[in-house]
Design a protein around this motif. Structure first.
Motif, PDB file in Angstrom:
ATOM      1  N   TRP A  54       6.414  14.973 -13.804  1.00 58.13           N
ATOM      2  CA  TRP A  54       6.138  13.681 -14.415  1.00 58.13           C
ATOM      3  C   TRP A  54       7.456  12.944 -14.602  1.00 58.13           C
ATOM      4  CZ3 TRP A  54       8.346  12.301 -19.052  1.00 58.13           C
ATOM      5  CH2 TRP A  54       8.867  13.333 -19.838  1.00 58.13           C
ATOM      6  N   GLN A  57       8.232   6.827 -16.538  1.00 59.33           N
ATOM      7  CA  GLN A  57       7.457   5.628 -16.217  1.00 59.33           C
ATOM      8  C   GLN A  57       5.966   5.933 -16.044  1.00 59.33           C
ATOM      9  OE1 GLN A  57       8.889   2.541 -16.453  1.00 59.33           O
ATOM     10  NE2 GLN A  57       6.725   2.065 -16.518  1.00 59.33           N
ATOM     11  N   ASP A  58       5.625   7.206 -15.768  1.00 58.93           N
ATOM     12  CA  ASP A  58       4.218   7.582 -15.656  1.00 58.93           C
ATOM     13  C   ASP A  58       3.473   7.404 -16.979  1.00 58.93           C
ATOM     14  OD1 ASP A  58       4.767   8.377 -13.031  1.00 58.93           O
ATOM     15  OD2 ASP A  58       4.999  10.493 -13.579  1.00 58.93           O
ATOM     16  N   PRO A  61       3.953   1.480 -19.862  1.00 56.69           N
ATOM     17  CA  PRO A  61       3.450   0.329 -19.098  1.00 56.69           C
ATOM     18  C   PRO A  61       4.291   0.096 -17.839  1.00 56.69           C
ATOM     19  CG  PRO A  61       3.564  -0.200 -21.428  1.00 56.69           C
ATOM     20  CD  PRO A  61       4.245   1.140 -21.251  1.00 56.69           C
ATOM     21  N   ASP A  62       3.615  -0.207 -16.751  1.00 61.24           N
ATOM     22  CA  ASP A  62       4.274  -0.446 -15.463  1.00 61.24           C
ATOM     23  C   ASP A  62       4.780  -1.888 -15.417  1.00 61.24           C
ATOM     24  OD1 ASP A  62       5.037  -0.832 -12.837  1.00 61.24           O
ATOM     25  OD2 ASP A  62       3.132  -0.167 -11.978  1.00 61.24           O
ATOM     26  N   PRO A  63       6.099  -2.089 -15.380  1.00 57.78           N
ATOM     27  CA  PRO A  63       6.627  -3.452 -15.397  1.00 57.78           C
ATOM     28  C   PRO A  63       6.298  -4.264 -14.148  1.00 57.78           C
ATOM     29  CG  PRO A  63       8.405  -1.881 -15.075  1.00 57.78           C
ATOM     30  CD  PRO A  63       7.159  -1.088 -15.331  1.00 57.78           C
ATOM     31  N   THR A  64       5.834  -3.589 -13.096  1.00 60.94           N
ATOM     32  CA  THR A  64       5.465  -4.328 -11.879  1.00 60.94           C
ATOM     33  C   THR A  64       3.980  -4.704 -11.864  1.00 60.94           C
ATOM     34  OG1 THR A  64       4.974  -2.318 -10.611  1.00 60.94           O
ATOM     35  CG2 THR A  64       7.269  -3.132 -10.564  1.00 60.94           C
ATOM     36  N   ALA A  65       3.231  -4.211 -12.845  1.00 65.71           N
ATOM     37  CA  ALA A  65       1.791  -4.475 -12.878  1.00 65.71           C
ATOM     38  C   ALA A  65       1.498  -5.833 -13.507  1.00 65.71           C
ATOM     39  CB  ALA A  65       1.074  -3.379 -13.654  1.00 65.71           C
ATOM     40  N   PHE A  68       1.246  -5.924 -17.435  1.00 65.20           N
ATOM     41  CA  PHE A  68       2.365  -5.293 -18.151  1.00 65.20           C
ATOM     42  C   PHE A  68       2.481  -5.776 -19.598  1.00 65.20           C
ATOM     43  CE2 PHE A  68       6.933  -5.624 -19.360  1.00 65.20           C
ATOM     44  CZ  PHE A  68       7.178  -4.274 -19.555  1.00 65.20           C
ATOM     45  N   GLU A  71      -0.191  -4.476 -21.824  1.00 63.03           N
ATOM     46  CA  GLU A  71       0.020  -3.055 -22.124  1.00 63.03           C
ATOM     47  C   GLU A  71       1.117  -2.872 -23.172  1.00 63.03           C
ATOM     48  OE1 GLU A  71       0.233  -0.194 -18.896  1.00 63.03           O
ATOM     49  OE2 GLU A  71      -0.755  -1.648 -17.585  1.00 63.03           O
ATOM     50  N   LYS A 142      12.809   4.309 -23.932  1.00 66.47           N
ATOM     51  CA  LYS A 142      11.952   3.199 -23.486  1.00 66.47           C
ATOM     52  C   LYS A 142      10.818   2.944 -24.469  1.00 66.47           C
ATOM     53  CE  LYS A 142      12.976   3.898 -18.601  1.00 66.47           C
ATOM     54  NZ  LYS A 142      12.465   4.375 -17.311  1.00 66.47           N
TER      55      LYS A 142
END
Length: 182
Positions: A54, A57-58, A61-65, A68, A71, A142
């Motif tokens: 893992w 980032q898993d 929140p995904d900053p590319t989504a 984001f 989330e 993070k």
């Protein structure tokens, strides 16, 4: 019965004096080198390839989504009622995790990093352990940042002071005490 150069640790372990550690360090390293094949066969198989582990980032929140920011708002809502005691523990753990380069250097000092032709099993384990722990620190850092619950500039300054100050392992000149007793 204690000899005049020994003392009892807070854990009740009889510990030789600093001079005894230095004098015995070569023998202790010899024991680790004798266990090299065992480390290769019994310890290193537990190490997973990076691709199967893992990553921080898993779990964030995904900053590319597209969603984001939503989330992040959800994360902030979930974290808003965390007790201060939890946040203090997360900050303390984050700061500790950030000092990993110091810990790894200390482990190398005792475990040995390389022979003339290859890195030892113990050094490979130490590097993998450091990488594992680094993921924990990344996730905590993070999370705290995204939660907005702490003054991250103060956390980062504390981390900077910790690493800049370095560490003096006066109680850890002994391989066994550093890796077993502490």
């Amino acid at each position: 019965m204690l000899h005049n150069r020994e003392k009892v640790s807070s854990a009740g372990i009889i510990m030789p004096s600093q001079e005894s550690y230095v004098a015995g360090a070569g023998y202790q390293r010899d024991v680790l080198w004798e266990l090299e094949r065992w480390g290769e066969s019994e310890i290193l198989p537990f190490l997973k390839p990076v691709e199967k582990m893992w990553q921080p980032q898993d779990l964030l929140p995904d900053p590319t989504a597209e969603g984001f920011f939503e989330e992040v708002r959800e994360l902030r809502m979930r974290s808003r009622d965390l007790p201060d005691e939890y946040i203090v523990c997360l900050v303390g753990n984050t700061i500790t995790e950030e000092a990993l380069p110091t810990y790894q250097s200390s482990m190398y000092r005792f475990l040995g990093t390389c022979s003339d032709d290859k890195m030892s099993a113990w050094a490979r384990w130490a590097r993998s352990w450091t990488a594992e722990e680094n993921r924990h620190g990344d996730l905590l850092h993070k999370y705290l940042y995204l939660s907005g619950k702490v003054d991250m500039q103060m956390v980062e300054k504390t981390i900077h002071y910790l690493i800049q100050s370095g560490m003096v392992w006066t109680s850890c000149v002994c391989v066994y005490v550093c890796n077993v007793c502490m």
